[in-house]
Each structure stands twice: as structure tokens, then as C-alpha cells.
Design a protein around this motif. Structure first.
Motif, PDB file in Angstrom:
ATOM      1  N   UNK A  11      12.561  -8.275   5.017  1.00  0.00           N
ATOM      2  CA  UNK A  11      11.806  -8.106   6.256  1.00  0.00           C
ATOM      3  C   UNK A  11      12.076  -9.328   7.128  1.00  0.00           C
ATOM      4  N   UNK A  12      12.390  -9.095   8.398  1.00  0.00           N
ATOM      5  CA  UNK A  12      12.676 -10.242   9.268  1.00  0.00           C
ATOM      6  C   UNK A  12      11.380 -10.898   9.752  1.00  0.00           C
ATOM      7  N   UNK A  13      11.522 -12.072  10.313  1.00  0.00           N
ATOM      8  CA  UNK A  13      10.372 -12.888  10.721  1.00  0.00           C
ATOM      9  C   UNK A  13       9.526 -12.171  11.773  1.00  0.00           C
ATOM     10  N   UNK A  14      10.162 -11.522  12.722  1.00  0.00           N
ATOM     11  CA  UNK A  14       9.436 -10.827  13.784  1.00  0.00           C
ATOM     12  C   UNK A  14       8.573  -9.698  13.203  1.00  0.00           C
ATOM     13  N   UNK A  15       9.131  -8.944  12.279  1.00  0.00           N
ATOM     14  CA  UNK A  15       8.373  -7.869  11.634  1.00  0.00           C
ATOM     15  C   UNK A  15       7.214  -8.439  10.821  1.00  0.00           C
ATOM     16  N   UNK A  16       7.455  -9.556  10.166  1.00  0.00           N
ATOM     17  CA  UNK A  16       6.397 -10.190   9.382  1.00  0.00           C
ATOM     18  C   UNK A  16       5.252 -10.630  10.289  1.00  0.00           C
ATOM     19  N   UNK A  17       5.572 -11.172  11.446  1.00  0.00           N
ATOM     20  CA  UNK A  17       4.523 -11.591  12.383  1.00  0.00           C
ATOM     21  C   UNK A  17       3.708 -10.391  12.859  1.00  0.00           C
ATOM     22  N   UNK A  18       4.370  -9.279  13.120  1.00  0.00           N
ATOM     23  CA  UNK A  18       3.669  -8.067  13.529  1.00  0.00           C
ATOM     24  C   UNK A  18       2.745  -7.581  12.414  1.00  0.00           C
ATOM     25  N   UNK A  19       3.249  -7.558  11.195  1.00  0.00           N
ATOM     26  CA  UNK A  19       2.424  -7.154  10.054  1.00  0.00           C
ATOM     27  C   UNK A  19       1.221  -8.067   9.898  1.00  0.00           C
ATOM     28  N   UNK A  20       1.431  -9.354  10.118  1.00  0.00           N
ATOM     29  CA  UNK A  20       0.334 -10.319   9.998  1.00  0.00           C
ATOM     30  C   UNK A  20      -0.783  -9.992  10.981  1.00  0.00           C
ATOM     31  N   UNK A  21      -0.412  -9.647  12.212  1.00  0.00           N
ATOM     32  CA  UNK A  21      -1.424  -9.285  13.207  1.00  0.00           C
ATOM     33  C   UNK A  21      -2.152  -7.999  12.808  1.00  0.00           C
ATOM     34  N   UNK A  22      -1.423  -7.039  12.266  1.00  0.00           N
ATOM     35  CA  UNK A  22      -2.032  -5.776  11.841  1.00  0.00           C
ATOM     36  C   UNK A  22      -3.011  -6.015  10.696  1.00  0.00           C
ATOM     37  N   UNK A  23      -2.580  -6.790   9.697  1.00  0.00           N
ATOM     38  CA  UNK A  23      -3.437  -7.070   8.538  1.00  0.00           C
ATOM     39  C   UNK A  23      -4.680  -7.832   8.973  1.00  0.00           C
ATOM     40  N   UNK A  24      -4.518  -8.816   9.856  1.00  0.00           N
ATOM     41  CA  UNK A  24      -5.671  -9.579  10.334  1.00  0.00           C
ATOM     42  C   UNK A  24      -6.645  -8.688  11.093  1.00  0.00           C
ATOM     43  N   UNK A  25      -6.123  -7.792  11.921  1.00  0.00           N
ATOM     44  CA  UNK A  25      -6.967  -6.874  12.679  1.00  0.00           C
ATOM     45  C   UNK A  25      -7.742  -5.945  11.755  1.00  0.00           C
ATOM     46  N   UNK A  26      -7.074  -5.470  10.720  1.00  0.00           N
ATOM     47  CA  UNK A  26      -7.742  -4.591   9.754  1.00  0.00           C
ATOM     48  C   UNK A  26      -8.858  -5.341   9.029  1.00  0.00           C
ATOM     49  N   UNK A  27      -8.580  -6.575   8.656  1.00  0.00           N
ATOM     50  CA  UNK A  27      -9.608  -7.371   7.963  1.00  0.00           C
ATOM     51  C   UNK A  27     -10.805  -7.638   8.865  1.00  0.00           C
ATOM     52  N   UNK A  28     -10.538  -7.913  10.139  1.00  0.00           N
ATOM     53  CA  UNK A  28     -11.635  -8.142  11.083  1.00  0.00           C
ATOM     54  C   UNK A  28     -12.468  -6.879  11.255  1.00  0.00           C
ATOM     55  N   UNK A  29     -11.814  -5.736  11.359  1.00  0.00           N
ATOM     56  CA  UNK A  29     -12.526  -4.468  11.519  1.00  0.00           C
ATOM     57  C   UNK A  29     -13.380  -4.177  10.287  1.00  0.00           C
ATOM     58  N   UNK A  30     -12.857  -4.459   9.114  1.00  0.00           N
ATOM     59  CA  UNK A  30     -13.612  -4.237   7.882  1.00  0.00           C
ATOM     60  C   UNK A  30     -14.828  -5.158   7.813  1.00  0.00           C
ATOM     61  N   UNK A  31     -14.665  -6.402   8.255  1.00  0.00           N
ATOM     62  CA  UNK A  31     -15.796  -7.328   8.187  1.00  0.00           C
ATOM     63  C   UNK A  31     -16.881  -6.947   9.188  1.00  0.00           C
ATOM     64  N   UNK A  32     -16.506  -6.387  10.317  1.00  0.00           N
ATOM     65  CA  UNK A  32     -17.479  -5.939  11.297  1.00  0.00           C
ATOM     66  C   UNK A  32     -18.232  -4.706  10.779  1.00  0.00           C
ATOM     67  N   UNK A  33     -17.494  -3.822  10.110  1.00  0.00           N
ATOM     68  CA  UNK A  33     -18.102  -2.579   9.592  1.00  0.00           C
ATOM     69  C   UNK A  33     -19.097  -2.872   8.477  1.00  0.00           C
ATOM     70  N   UNK A  34     -18.904  -3.966   7.776  1.00  0.00           N
ATOM     71  CA  UNK A  34     -19.805  -4.303   6.651  1.00  0.00           C
ATOM     72  C   UNK A  34     -20.873  -5.172   7.170  1.00  0.00           C
TER      73      UNK A  34
END
Length: 62
Positions: A39-62
Motif C-alpha cells: 500500500x502506498x503512503x497516500x493510500x495509507x493516509x486516506x485509510x488513516x483518516x477513514x479509520x479515525x473518522x469511524x472511531x470518532x463516530x463510534x465514540x459519539x454513538x456510545x
């Protein structure tokens, strides 16, 4: 710079199998180098933003 699925998983804080599934499904752009999928660096950065967003959404829902 390229990362193996294991390296990407470690940096993202997700299981290696999760990154492998994303790559195999075509959701994450990658290159093949022998038996490895990288996986290239740019794709990894995109995944990082997606994972962080998902974690934030989960913490808000709980």
C-alpha cells in the motif's frame, strides 16, 4: 514509500486481516511485489483518516 499490509495494519491500529481484506476487495489501491501486496503512503493516509473518522463516530454513538 510503500507498506506491507502488516505494517499498514500496525500503523492504523487494525488487524492485518482487515487491511488484507480491503486490499483484496479492491477498496485500497495497491501493487503486488512477489507474494506481497503493498500500500502506498497516500493510500495509507486516506485509510488513516477513514479509520479515525469511524472511531470518532463510534465514540459519539456510545
Amino acid at each position: 514509500m510503500y507498506y506491507t499490509t502488516g505494517q499498514a495494519a500496525k500503523l492504523l491500529g487494525v488487524p492485518r486481516e482487515t487491511v488484507q481484506a480491503w486490499v483484496k476487495s479492491g477498496k485500497v489501491p495497491h501493487i503486488r511485489w512477489g507474494n506481497r501486496r503493498l500500500v502506498d503512503h497516500e493510500s495509507l493516509q486516506l485509510l488513516e483518516r477513514i479509520v479515525q473518522g469511524k472511531r470518532q463516530a463510534e465514540s459519539i454513538a456510545n
